[in-house]
Motif scaffolding. Sequence first.
Motif: not given
Length: 132
Positions: A107-122
């Motif tokens: 779950n940590w990996k999934a959340v971190v991956c999602n946040l990193d992806c959103l941060q990069r898109r932003y």
Amino acid sequence: MAEVWAANETSVTLANTSTFNILEGLLTSIEKTFGDPDRERMACTQLHALKMMTGMTAEEYMANFEMPTRRTSFNKAALEDAYIRGLPQSILLKVYSQTSLPSGMDNWKAVVCNLDCLQRRYAELKQSICPS
């Protein structure tokens, strides 16, 4: 040192007195000669020193993290702790701003991956709107 080892092993093999006659034996000999004598401690040190650096994706961080984990005797909680401690403050702040924390490494990996992806898109969107 490698050249001397190779010359010795070649001589032994040509004299048909080699202790290995299959690839596994050769690899074991190489590991015994050149491998780290304390692989577990080195892996622990690597995990504790590993940080998700600027420009590194969450996937790259996870791959770098997973390589030494197999050589440690860390339990799930210790691995999760080491993983979290290597995350950048920007991601940790976003995780801890949620209503609940992820439970378990997956779950940590999934959340971190999602946040990193959103941060990069932003960051890409911001750059396209306001190029510097």
